[in-house]
Design a protein around this motif. Structure first.
Motif, PDB file in Angstrom:
ATOM      1  N   TYR A  28       0.828  -1.210   0.000  1.00 35.56           N
ATOM      2  CA  TYR A  28       0.000   0.000   0.000  1.00 35.56           C
ATOM      3  C   TYR A  28       0.864   1.263   0.000  1.00 35.56           C
ATOM      4  CZ  TYR A  28      -3.985  -3.044   0.946  1.00 35.56           C
ATOM      5  OH  TYR A  28      -4.955  -4.018   0.865  1.00 35.56           O
ATOM      6  N   LEU A  29       1.971   1.221   0.706  1.00 38.90           N
ATOM      7  CA  LEU A  29       2.902   2.349   0.715  1.00 38.90           C
ATOM      8  C   LEU A  29       3.449   2.594  -0.694  1.00 38.90           C
ATOM      9  CD1 LEU A  29       4.724   4.421   2.305  1.00 38.90           C
ATOM     10  CD2 LEU A  29       6.404   2.587   2.345  1.00 38.90           C
ATOM     11  N   LEU A  30       3.889   1.533  -1.366  1.00 41.52           N
ATOM     12  CA  LEU A  30       4.416   1.673  -2.728  1.00 41.52           C
ATOM     13  C   LEU A  30       3.343   2.169  -3.689  1.00 41.52           C
ATOM     14  CD1 LEU A  30       6.651  -1.519  -2.956  1.00 41.52           C
ATOM     15  CD2 LEU A  30       7.400   0.863  -2.742  1.00 41.52           C
ATOM     16  N   ARG A  31       2.111   1.676  -3.526  1.00 44.82           N
ATOM     17  CA  ARG A  31       1.017   2.159  -4.379  1.00 44.82           C
ATOM     18  C   ARG A  31       0.833   3.656  -4.195  1.00 44.82           C
ATOM     19  NH1 ARG A  31      -4.826   0.246  -2.891  1.00 44.82           N
ATOM     20  NH2 ARG A  31      -4.419   1.776  -1.260  1.00 44.82           N
ATOM     21  N   GLY A  32       0.896   4.129  -2.960  1.00 46.40           N
ATOM     22  CA  GLY A  32       0.752   5.560  -2.693  1.00 46.40           C
ATOM     23  C   GLY A  32       1.876   6.378  -3.300  1.00 46.40           C
ATOM     24  N   VAL A  33       3.097   5.868  -3.227  1.00 47.12           N
ATOM     25  CA  VAL A  33       4.240   6.567  -3.827  1.00 47.12           C
ATOM     26  C   VAL A  33       4.049   6.664  -5.338  1.00 47.12           C
ATOM     27  CG1 VAL A  33       6.711   6.386  -4.303  1.00 47.12           C
ATOM     28  CG2 VAL A  33       5.866   5.966  -1.999  1.00 47.12           C
ATOM     29  N   ALA A  37       3.252  10.052  -7.751  1.00 48.87           N
ATOM     30  CA  ALA A  37       4.070  10.400  -8.912  1.00 48.87           C
ATOM     31  C   ALA A  37       3.265  10.316 -10.207  1.00 48.87           C
ATOM     32  CB  ALA A  37       5.278   9.464  -8.985  1.00 48.87           C
ATOM     33  N   ARG A  38       1.946  10.220 -10.067  1.00 51.40           N
ATOM     34  CA  ARG A  38       1.014  10.182 -11.194  1.00 51.40           C
ATOM     35  C   ARG A  38       1.143   8.931 -12.055  1.00 51.40           C
ATOM     36  NH1 ARG A  38      -1.267  15.704 -12.165  1.00 51.40           N
ATOM     37  NH2 ARG A  38      -0.346  16.964 -10.543  1.00 51.40           N
ATOM     38  N   VAL A  39       1.514   7.827 -11.416  1.00 51.40           N
ATOM     39  CA  VAL A  39       1.545   6.522 -12.081  1.00 51.40           C
ATOM     40  C   VAL A  39       0.365   5.728 -11.533  1.00 51.40           C
ATOM     41  CG1 VAL A  39       2.851   4.396 -12.444  1.00 51.40           C
ATOM     42  CG2 VAL A  39       4.058   6.577 -12.255  1.00 51.40           C
ATOM     43  N   PRO A  40      -0.586   5.331 -12.390  1.00 54.27           N
ATOM     44  CA  PRO A  40      -1.695   4.524 -11.889  1.00 54.27           C
ATOM     45  C   PRO A  40      -1.142   3.233 -11.272  1.00 54.27           C
ATOM     46  CG  PRO A  40      -2.069   5.200 -14.168  1.00 54.27           C
ATOM     47  CD  PRO A  40      -0.662   5.566 -13.827  1.00 54.27           C
ATOM     48  N   ALA A  41      -1.677   2.843 -10.132  1.00 52.62           N
ATOM     49  CA  ALA A  41      -1.148   1.659  -9.450  1.00 52.62           C
ATOM     50  C   ALA A  41      -2.273   0.911  -8.737  1.00 52.62           C
ATOM     51  CB  ALA A  41      -0.075   2.067  -8.446  1.00 52.62           C
ATOM     52  N   SER A  42      -2.026  -0.387  -8.560  1.00 53.21           N
ATOM     53  CA  SER A  42      -2.997  -1.261  -7.932  1.00 53.21           C
ATOM     54  C   SER A  42      -2.271  -2.284  -7.068  1.00 53.21           C
ATOM     55  CB  SER A  42      -3.802  -1.976  -9.030  1.00 53.21           C
ATOM     56  OG  SER A  42      -4.666  -2.931  -8.485  1.00 53.21           O
ATOM     57  N   VAL A  43      -2.912  -2.690  -5.980  1.00 52.88           N
ATOM     58  CA  VAL A  43      -2.380  -3.749  -5.120  1.00 52.88           C
ATOM     59  C   VAL A  43      -3.258  -4.978  -5.305  1.00 52.88           C
ATOM     60  CG1 VAL A  43      -2.040  -4.484  -2.728  1.00 52.88           C
ATOM     61  CG2 VAL A  43      -1.372  -2.183  -3.434  1.00 52.88           C
ATOM     62  N   ALA A  44      -2.622  -6.130  -5.524  1.00 56.15           N
ATOM     63  CA  ALA A  44      -3.356  -7.389  -5.698  1.00 56.15           C
ATOM     64  C   ALA A  44      -2.880  -8.412  -4.674  1.00 56.15           C
ATOM     65  CB  ALA A  44      -3.143  -7.919  -7.116  1.00 56.15           C
ATOM     66  N   GLN A  74       8.880   1.794 -12.920  1.00 53.26           N
ATOM     67  CA  GLN A  74      10.213   1.299 -12.545  1.00 53.26           C
ATOM     68  C   GLN A  74      11.106   2.454 -12.094  1.00 53.26           C
ATOM     69  OE1 GLN A  74      11.192  -0.726 -16.192  1.00 53.26           O
ATOM     70  NE2 GLN A  74      10.450  -2.702 -15.434  1.00 53.26           N
ATOM     71  N   ASP A  75      11.001   3.584 -12.773  1.00 57.93           N
ATOM     72  CA  ASP A  75      11.794   4.756 -12.399  1.00 57.93           C
ATOM     73  C   ASP A  75      11.407   5.267 -11.009  1.00 57.93           C
ATOM     74  OD1 ASP A  75      13.016   4.556 -14.891  1.00 57.93           O
ATOM     75  OD2 ASP A  75      11.846   6.209 -15.773  1.00 57.93           O
ATOM     76  N   VAL A  76      10.109   5.324 -10.731  1.00 60.71           N
ATOM     77  CA  VAL A  76       9.632   5.790  -9.427  1.00 60.71           C
ATOM     78  C   VAL A  76      10.053   4.806  -8.335  1.00 60.71           C
ATOM     79  CG1 VAL A  76       7.560   6.227  -8.039  1.00 60.71           C
ATOM     80  CG2 VAL A  76       7.716   7.129 -10.368  1.00 60.71           C
ATOM     81  N   LEU A  77       9.926   3.519  -8.606  1.00 57.45           N
ATOM     82  CA  LEU A  77      10.323   2.505  -7.624  1.00 57.45           C
ATOM     83  C   LEU A  77      11.817   2.595  -7.325  1.00 57.45           C
ATOM     84  CD1 LEU A  77       9.563   0.077  -5.875  1.00 57.45           C
ATOM     85  CD2 LEU A  77       9.954  -1.374  -7.884  1.00 57.45           C
ATOM     86  N   ALA A  78      12.638   2.771  -8.361  1.00 53.04           N
ATOM     87  CA  ALA A  78      14.087   2.900  -8.161  1.00 53.04           C
ATOM     88  C   ALA A  78      14.411   4.148  -7.335  1.00 53.04           C
ATOM     89  CB  ALA A  78      14.802   2.944  -9.504  1.00 53.04           C
ATOM     90  N   ALA A  79      13.726   5.257  -7.619  1.00 54.68           N
ATOM     91  CA  ALA A  79      13.949   6.494  -6.860  1.00 54.68           C
ATOM     92  C   ALA A  79      13.549   6.307  -5.401  1.00 54.68           C
ATOM     93  CB  ALA A  79      13.162   7.646  -7.484  1.00 54.68           C
TER      94      ALA A  79
END
Length: 94
Positions: A28-33, A37-44, A74-79
């Motif tokens: 959930y934390l990663l989804r919020g990040v 950063a304006r990247v659509p995200a979902s937790v499954a 991937q860029d947001v996750l790496a940052a």
């Protein structure tokens, strides 16, 4: 009821797994990040881990982004993993 996941947009392609973690809280934390950063995200699969606590180490929680947003995700996750979004502990924030 809003579950916090970004809505599905067919023009962005199918959901693809960006990363897996073993803690729903971390997912959930990663989804919020990503969403910040304006990247659509979902937790499954977070509910599976919460429902079957004894099996939690065997059930990864998936953080997903649309296919066409994978590189940005991937860029947001790496940052995030580098600590680019961390607060400087020496500064005073008002």
């Amino acid at each position: 009821m809003d579950d916090g996941n970004s809505p599905y947009d067919p023009s962005l392609g199918d959901w693809q797994t960006l990363t897996t973690v073993f803690s729903p809280t971390e997912a959930y934390l990663l989804r919020g990040v990503l969403q910040a950063a304006r990247v659509p995200a979902s937790v499954a699969d977070a509910h599976l881990v919460q429902a079957y606590g004894l099996l939690a180490p065997a059930i990864p929680v998936r953080v997903q982004v649309p296919e066409r947003c994978m590189q940005q995700g991937q860029d947001v996750l790496a940052a995030f993993e580098r600590g680019d979004y961390g607060l400087n502990e020496d500064e005073v924030y008002e």
